[in-house]
Design an enzyme around this catalytic site. Structure first.
Site: not given
Ligand code: PLP
Length: 397
Positions: A125, A206, A208, A241
Site C-alpha cells: 500500500w 496488516d 483489514a 471494511k
Molecule cells: C496500510 C493500511 N492498512 C490498513 C488499512 C485499513 O483501513 P482503516 O485504516 O480504515 O481501518 C488501510 C486503509 O485502507 C491502509 O491503508
C-alpha cells in the site's frame, strides 16, 4: 514559520480522488479507494450496524473518555474474532482504524530501541513505506509478486527470510489485504511460519479484510498459524471494511508475546503510546462492533451481510476472469485471487489513459478495486483495458 515547509507529495490514491472530482462524465468509475461498493456503487451502512446504533442510542448513558488502550469488551471480542482465543501472552489496544493500529505498531517497535529492519514485499500500500520511514525505522524491500505469472514470488519471500537478521520484522498481509489480491496458500503460510521460527523473525501483519475471502475463520488462517508458532507477532486489524465502519476509525493492535510478563510490559507501552499520540481512541465504532459481536442474533446477521458483500465481489471477479470476449487478454488469473483487489500488468501511462479516455479511474500502479465494478460495466472495463494495453511491463521478479 511554515514558509520552508516542503509541500507534501500526494500518494497515488489521493491523485485518483483528484482526477475523479475533476471528471464530469456521468459514466465515470472509481476503482481506486479500498471500500466495498454495492451494485449501485454505494458503500452502505450495514443493516446490523443501524440496529446496533439504535440499541446504543437506547442504552448508552455516557460518552466520557475511554481508557488509553480502549474498550475492554471490544478488545476481548476482537481478539476472539482475529485469533479465536485469548491468552495471557497477548497485549492489545483499540486504535483509530487499522492504519492507526499499524502506526501504533511502528511506534511500539521504535520504542524497543532495537534497530531491526522491517522487510516489505512489493507491491504494497502506498502509505506503508512512508509510515515506516516517518517512524524512523529501517526497511528493506523484496518482490512479493510476479506480475508475469500473476502469483506470489514465494521463493523470493523465503529467500528474504533466510537473509534477514534475527529480530527483523516481516510486514505480511492478512487474507485479501495484498493489493494484488494474491494471498499465500495454507502450505505457504505454514512454511513461512517454520522459516520465521527458525530464523527468529517477528511477524507484523496488516489485516483489514477478514471475511472478504472465504469467511472469517478461513481468512484468519495465516494470522492464527503465525500466532500459534512464533513467540512474537504484531497484528494491526481493522473493522473498517468487514463492518463497513470506515469513518468510525475502528481498529485494534494485538501483540502476541513470549510470556505473560512480557505482555504486561507491552500493554503498558501501548497505553503510554496512545497517550502520547491521541490520548484515547474514538468510541462509537468500537461500541457498535461489541454490540454486534456480543449478541448472537446480531452476530449472525453481520456474518450474513458480510457474506453478501463477499459474494458480490467474488461474482464480479469471476465474471471478469471468465469473460469470453476479453479472451485475447487472459484474465483467468483473477479467479484465483481473493477480495477486493487485483493488480494488472500496466504502465502508469496506460492507467492514466483508462481515466482520461474511458472515465475509469485507477491508481497508476495497475491496481483496481473490483468492488467499483458492476455486472453491467465489467465488459466496458475489459474493453478499455484491452485498448490501452500496448506497452509491456517488465516482470517484477
Ligand atoms: C496500510 C493500511 N492498512 C490498513 C488499512 C485499513 O483501513 P482503516 O485504516 O480504515 O481501518 C488501510 C486503509 O485502507 C491502509 O491503508
Amino acid at each position: 514559520m511554515f514558509n520552508r515547509l516542503p509541500k507534501a507529495k500526494l500518494d497515488a490514491l489521493v491523485r485518483v480522488g483528484q482526477r475523479l472530482r475533476a471528471d464530469n462524465r456521468p459514466e465515470k468509475l472509481d476503482l481506486g479507494v479500498g471500500v466495498y461498493r454495492d451494485a449501485e456503487g454505494l458503500t452502505p451502512v450495514l443493516g446490523v450496524v443501524k440496529i446496533a446504533e439504535q440499541e446504543l442510542n437506547n442504552v448508552q448513558t455516557s460518552k466520557s473518555y475511554l481508557p488509553p488502550d480502549g474498550d475492554p469488551d471490544f478488545i476481548k471480542m476482537m481478539i476472539d474474532l482475529v485469533l479465536s482465543k485469548n491468552a495471557p501472552e497477548l497485549a492489545a489496544a483499540q486504535a483509530p482504524g487499522g492504519t492507526g493500529a499499524f502506526h501504533q505498531a511502528l511506534a511500539l517497535i521504535k520504542a524497543t530501541g532495537k534497530n531491526a529492519r522491517i522487510w516489505v514485499g512489493t507491491p504494497t500500500w502506498p502509505n506503508h513505506i512512508p509510515m515506516i520511514d516517518h517512524s524512523g525505522l529501517r526497511y528493506q524491500t523484496y518482490a512479493y509478486y510476479d506480475i508475469g505469472t500473476q502469483s506470489p514470488c514465494f521463493e523470493i519471500l523465503v529467500n528474504a527470510m533466510e537473509r534477514a537478521d534475527r529480530g527483523d520484522l516481516f510486514l505480511l498481509h492478512g487474507c485479501c489485504h495484498n493489493p494484488t489480491g494474491s494471498d499465500l496458500s495454507r502450505e505457504q503460510w505454514s512454511e513461512v511460519a517454520d522459516v520465521m521460527q527458525k530464523k527468529g523473525l517477528i511477524a507484523l501483519i496488516d489485516f483489514a479484510y477478514q471475511g472478504f475471502g472465504l469467511g472469517c475463520d478461513e481468512d484468519a488462517l495465516g494470522v492464527r498459524l503465525l500466532a500459534a508458532l512464533l513467540p512474537h507477532v504484531i497484528i494491526a486489524a481493522s473493522c473498517s471494511k468487514s463492518f463497513s465502519l470506515y469513518q468510525e476509525r475502528t481498529g485494534i493492535i494485538i501483540v502476541k508475546c513470549e510470556t505473560a510478563a512480557e505482555a504486561e510490559r507491552v500493554q503498558s507501552a501501548l497505553q503510554s503510546l496512545a497517550r502520547l499520540n491521541y490520548s484515547n481512541p474514538p468510541g462509537h465504532g468500537a461500541a457498535i462492533v461489541r454490540t454486534i459481536l456480543a449478541n448472537p442474533t446480531l452476530h449472525a446477521q453481520w456474518l450474513s451481510e458480510l457474506a453478501s458483500m463477499r459474494d458480490r465481489v467474488t461474482g464480479i471477479r469471476n465474471q471478469l476472469g471468465m469473460m469470453e470476449n476479453a479472451a485475447e487478454q487472459d484474465l483467468q488469473w483473477l479467479v484465483k485471487g481473493n477480495g477486493l483487489f487485483a493488480t494488472f500488468e500496466m504502465t502508469p501511462a496506460q492507467c492514466e489513459r483508462m481515466g482520461s479516455e474511458f472515465a475509469i479511474h485507477m491508481p497508476d500502479t495497475g491496481r483496481i478495486n473490483i468492488a467499483g465494478l458492476t455486472q453491467e460495466n465489467v465488459e466496458r472495463f475489459a474493453m478499455a483495458l484491452k485498448s490501452v494495453k500496448e506497452v509491456h511491463v517488465e516482470n517484477a521478479c
